[in-house]
Design a protein around this motif. Structure first.
Motif, PDB file in Angstrom:
ATOM      1  N   VAL A 132       0.837  -1.205   0.000  1.00 27.38           N
ATOM      2  CA  VAL A 132       0.000   0.000   0.000  1.00 27.38           C
ATOM      3  C   VAL A 132       0.867   1.247   0.000  1.00 27.38           C
ATOM      4  O   VAL A 132       0.567   2.227  -0.699  1.00 27.38           O
ATOM      5  CB  VAL A 132      -0.941  -0.004   1.224  1.00 27.38           C
ATOM      6  N   ARG A 133       1.947   1.221   0.746  1.00 25.35           N
ATOM      7  CA  ARG A 133       2.842   2.364   0.784  1.00 25.35           C
ATOM      8  C   ARG A 133       3.423   2.667  -0.600  1.00 25.35           C
ATOM      9  O   ARG A 133       3.491   3.820  -1.032  1.00 25.35           O
ATOM     10  CB  ARG A 133       3.965   2.082   1.777  1.00 25.35           C
ATOM     11  N   THR A 134       3.841   1.630  -1.321  1.00 25.28           N
ATOM     12  CA  THR A 134       4.402   1.822  -2.659  1.00 25.28           C
ATOM     13  C   THR A 134       3.364   2.414  -3.603  1.00 25.28           C
ATOM     14  O   THR A 134       3.668   3.319  -4.383  1.00 25.28           O
ATOM     15  CB  THR A 134       4.918   0.486  -3.216  1.00 25.28           C
ATOM     16  N   LEU A 152       0.673   4.231  -2.865  1.00 27.46           N
ATOM     17  CA  LEU A 152       0.372   5.620  -2.515  1.00 27.46           C
ATOM     18  C   LEU A 152       1.528   6.542  -2.902  1.00 27.46           C
ATOM     19  O   LEU A 152       1.313   7.676  -3.344  1.00 27.46           O
ATOM     20  CB  LEU A 152       0.105   5.737  -1.010  1.00 27.46           C
ATOM     21  N   THR A 153       2.735   6.059  -2.758  1.00 29.92           N
ATOM     22  CA  THR A 153       3.916   6.869  -3.055  1.00 29.92           C
ATOM     23  C   THR A 153       4.049   7.154  -4.542  1.00 29.92           C
ATOM     24  O   THR A 153       4.483   8.239  -4.938  1.00 29.92           O
ATOM     25  CB  THR A 153       5.191   6.155  -2.560  1.00 29.92           C
ATOM     26  N   THR A 154       3.661   6.209  -5.374  1.00 27.91           N
ATOM     27  CA  THR A 154       3.852   6.359  -6.821  1.00 27.91           C
ATOM     28  C   THR A 154       2.679   7.029  -7.526  1.00 27.91           C
ATOM     29  O   THR A 154       2.728   7.224  -8.745  1.00 27.91           O
ATOM     30  CB  THR A 154       4.084   4.981  -7.470  1.00 27.91           C
ATOM     31  N   GLU A 155       1.629   7.371  -6.772  1.00 28.71           N
ATOM     32  CA  GLU A 155       0.498   8.054  -7.402  1.00 28.71           C
ATOM     33  C   GLU A 155       0.903   9.461  -7.831  1.00 28.71           C
ATOM     34  O   GLU A 155       1.534  10.199  -7.077  1.00 28.71           O
ATOM     35  CB  GLU A 155      -0.680   8.146  -6.426  1.00 28.71           C
ATOM     36  N   LEU A 156       0.533   9.821  -9.042  1.00 34.39           N
ATOM     37  CA  LEU A 156       0.810  11.149  -9.551  1.00 34.39           C
ATOM     38  C   LEU A 156      -0.358  12.072  -9.209  1.00 34.39           C
ATOM     39  O   LEU A 156      -1.523  11.663  -9.235  1.00 34.39           O
ATOM     40  CB  LEU A 156       1.025  11.107 -11.069  1.00 34.39           C
ATOM     41  N   GLU A 157      -0.038  13.322  -8.880  1.00 33.70           N
ATOM     42  CA  GLU A 157      -1.061  14.287  -8.502  1.00 33.70           C
ATOM     43  C   GLU A 157      -2.069  14.479  -9.637  1.00 33.70           C
ATOM     44  O   GLU A 157      -1.701  14.701 -10.792  1.00 33.70           O
ATOM     45  CB  GLU A 157      -0.410  15.635  -8.136  1.00 33.70           C
ATOM     46  N   GLY A 158      -3.349  14.375  -9.278  1.00 35.78           N
ATOM     47  CA  GLY A 158      -4.410  14.495 -10.277  1.00 35.78           C
ATOM     48  C   GLY A 158      -4.818  13.169 -10.875  1.00 35.78           C
ATOM     49  O   GLY A 158      -5.815  13.091 -11.598  1.00 35.78           O
ATOM     50  N   HIS A 159      -4.071  12.117 -10.598  1.00 34.77           N
ATOM     51  CA  HIS A 159      -4.383  10.790 -11.131  1.00 34.77           C
ATOM     52  C   HIS A 159      -4.382   9.749 -10.001  1.00 34.77           C
ATOM     53  O   HIS A 159      -3.920   8.621 -10.172  1.00 34.77           O
ATOM     54  CB  HIS A 159      -3.365  10.393 -12.207  1.00 34.77           C
ATOM     55  N   GLU A 160      -4.899  10.138  -8.837  1.00 36.76           N
ATOM     56  CA  GLU A 160      -4.889   9.243  -7.681  1.00 36.76           C
ATOM     57  C   GLU A 160      -5.898   8.115  -7.827  1.00 36.76           C
ATOM     58  O   GLU A 160      -7.006   8.326  -8.324  1.00 36.76           O
ATOM     59  CB  GLU A 160      -5.193  10.020  -6.393  1.00 36.76           C
ATOM     60  N   ASN A 161      -5.499   6.939  -7.408  1.00 41.98           N
ATOM     61  CA  ASN A 161      -6.390   5.776  -7.385  1.00 41.98           C
ATOM     62  C   ASN A 161      -7.011   5.559  -6.011  1.00 41.98           C
ATOM     63  O   ASN A 161      -8.072   4.951  -5.898  1.00 41.98           O
ATOM     64  CB  ASN A 161      -5.618   4.516  -7.782  1.00 41.98           C
ATOM     65  N   TYR A 162      -6.325   6.065  -4.981  1.00 40.22           N
ATOM     66  CA  TYR A 162      -6.792   5.858  -3.612  1.00 40.22           C
ATOM     67  C   TYR A 162      -6.855   7.185  -2.865  1.00 40.22           C
ATOM     68  O   TYR A 162      -6.073   8.102  -3.127  1.00 40.22           O
ATOM     69  CB  TYR A 162      -5.849   4.890  -2.863  1.00 40.22           C
ATOM     70  N   ASP A 193      -8.786   3.474   2.314  1.00 42.94           N
ATOM     71  CA  ASP A 193      -9.401   3.305   0.991  1.00 42.94           C
ATOM     72  C   ASP A 193      -8.593   2.344   0.129  1.00 42.94           C
ATOM     73  O   ASP A 193      -9.152   1.542  -0.624  1.00 42.94           O
ATOM     74  CB  ASP A 193      -9.509   4.669   0.307  1.00 42.94           C
ATOM     75  N   ALA A 194      -7.263   2.413   0.254  1.00 41.82           N
ATOM     76  CA  ALA A 194      -6.400   1.520  -0.529  1.00 41.82           C
ATOM     77  C   ALA A 194      -6.619   0.063  -0.122  1.00 41.82           C
ATOM     78  O   ALA A 194      -6.771  -0.819  -0.984  1.00 41.82           O
ATOM     79  CB  ALA A 194      -4.938   1.903  -0.323  1.00 41.82           C
ATOM     80  N   PHE A 195      -6.673  -0.212   1.173  1.00 43.61           N
ATOM     81  CA  PHE A 195      -6.918  -1.573   1.636  1.00 43.61           C
ATOM     82  C   PHE A 195      -8.280  -2.074   1.167  1.00 43.61           C
ATOM     83  O   PHE A 195      -8.424  -3.223   0.742  1.00 43.61           O
ATOM     84  CB  PHE A 195      -6.831  -1.637   3.167  1.00 43.61           C
ATOM     85  N   THR A 215     -11.102  -5.564  -5.413  1.00 46.06           N
ATOM     86  CA  THR A 215     -10.743  -5.786  -6.816  1.00 46.06           C
ATOM     87  C   THR A 215      -9.733  -6.907  -7.045  1.00 46.06           C
ATOM     88  O   THR A 215      -9.740  -7.558  -8.084  1.00 46.06           O
ATOM     89  CB  THR A 215     -10.174  -4.489  -7.420  1.00 46.06           C
ATOM     90  N   GLU A 216      -8.858  -7.144  -6.079  1.00 45.91           N
ATOM     91  CA  GLU A 216      -7.790  -8.117  -6.284  1.00 45.91           C
ATOM     92  C   GLU A 216      -7.818  -9.281  -5.305  1.00 45.91           C
ATOM     93  O   GLU A 216      -7.130 -10.286  -5.516  1.00 45.91           O
ATOM     94  CB  GLU A 216      -6.421  -7.417  -6.194  1.00 45.91           C
ATOM     95  N   GLY A 217      -8.589  -9.145  -4.230  1.00 47.60           N
ATOM     96  CA  GLY A 217      -8.669 -10.213  -3.252  1.00 47.60           C
ATOM     97  C   GLY A 217      -7.437 -10.278  -2.355  1.00 47.60           C
ATOM     98  O   GLY A 217      -6.556  -9.400  -2.391  1.00 47.60           O
ATOM     99  N   LEU A 218      -7.367 -11.326  -1.573  1.00 49.26           N
ATOM    100  CA  LEU A 218      -6.247 -11.495  -0.640  1.00 49.26           C
ATOM    101  C   LEU A 218      -4.906 -11.580  -1.358  1.00 49.26           C
ATOM    102  O   LEU A 218      -3.897 -11.051  -0.880  1.00 49.26           O
ATOM    103  CB  LEU A 218      -6.467 -12.750   0.207  1.00 49.26           C
TER     104      LEU A 218
END
Length: 317
Positions: free
Chosen positions: A176-178, A180-190, A195-197, A203-206
């Motif tokens: 999750v840290r990776t 969040l760190t690689t999200e570009l401003e304006g294109h966030e997924n979480y 919310d990320a967890f 979407t991906e399961g365990l």
């Protein structure tokens, strides 16, 4: 650990962005995140402000507490287990005396004192002093420390085991840290850690929480094994060599020499730098595998760690 993570968070985020940029960029003619270190920082600040330098740091701090605790606990216990003799005592430790043994030993001391007309046994006193103090080649008295004589291979195994357990136990937070760190401003997924967890679970399961675990183990296991081994070896060397005498300090309680601040810094930095240098290529692969599902929607098109490694060398050298 949490303070160190927070202080170095900007450098950590910039490192990860350099590692994965060619995978997330929409501009094919820009395979690098930036052409220099300063250019990278300026780009992050320009897009998201100063606070964006610490993006994902909270997850990193939360990851550090259990990771460090598990790591050191496993390492110390594994090292004790590997260094124990068949009776279960750590190497070099004397067996516990029973009350009967203590009474018998004290009786012998009293009887010897009486027989010698209360004169102290000088030979015994000298022998005891020799066990505590030693003499160098110039007949100068020096204090000996209880030097760690654990073989390097045992430290290597204990470090590898500690790295494996800690990595597997805390891997979801690292993933999750990776992301969040690689999200570009304006294109966030979480929107954040929770919310990320939630989205990864839906979407991906365990299995999604352990995406890239194999290359991560190939980083963590040798990293900790090399780091602990090199640090322990350097520590023994600096405590034994008189060249570093002025950089050592004496423990007020035990009277034994220990590493001073600068020696600790030098040994820690050297061991960490060597371990990172050796494992960095695989660290790049594991970062890319952690975010691959965000950029490659079709599972059939996602690459394995071996394919990513080959593709990286072929396209970027």
């Amino acid at each position: 650990g949490a303070v160190a993570k927070t202080v170095t968070a900007p450098f950590s985020r910039l490192t990860i962005l350099f590692q994965v940029h060619s995978m997330v960029t929409t501009k094919g003619h820009r395979p690098k995140f930036a052409m220099s270190l300063n250019g990278g920082f300026e780009k992050i600040i320009e897009r998201g402000g100063w606070r964006s330098l610490w993006k994902g740091n909270m997850t990193s701090v939360l990851h550090r507490f259990p990771y460090s605790a598990i790591n050191f606990y496993i390492y110390e216990n594994a090292l004790d287990l590997l260094s124990s003799d068949p009776s279960g005592r750590p190497h070099g430790e004397e067996p516990n005396e029973t009350p009967r043994h203590i009474v018998r030993r004290m009786s012998k001391i009293v009887m010897n004192d009486v027989a010698d007309d209360d004169e102290p046994d000088l030979q015994e006193l000298q022998a005891q002093q020799q066990r505590i103090r030693g003499t160098n080649n110039n007949n100068t008295t020096i204090i000996r420390s209880n030097r760690d004589e654990t073989p390097a291979w045992k430290k290597f195994i204990a470090g590898a085991l500690a790295g494996t357990v800690a990595c597997c136990a805390c891997y979801p937070l690292d993933l999750v840290r990776t992301r969040l760190t690689t999200e570009l401003e304006g294109h966030e997924n979480y929107k954040g850690i929770t919310d990320a967890f939630s989205k990864i679970a839906k979407t991906e399961g365990l299995a999604g929480f352990y995406s890239g675990i194999a290359p991560t183990l190939l980083v963590a296991v040798p990293n900790f094994a090399i780091s602990y081994t090199v640090y322990g070896t350097l520590k023994e060397y600096t405590l034994d060599d008189e060249l570093f005498y002025n950089l050592r300090r004496i423990d007020a309680d035990s009277g034994e020499p220990k590493l001073g601040f600068f020696l600790t810094l030098i040994c820690g930095a050297s061991s960490g730098a060597l371990a990172t240098l050796i494992t960095f290529p695989m660290d790049t692969i594991r970062r890319r595998m952690q975010i691959q599902s965000l950029h490659v929607t079709e599972k059939s098109q996602r690459l394995s760690s071996q394919q990513l490694f080959s593709n990286l060398i072929h396209k970027e050298g």
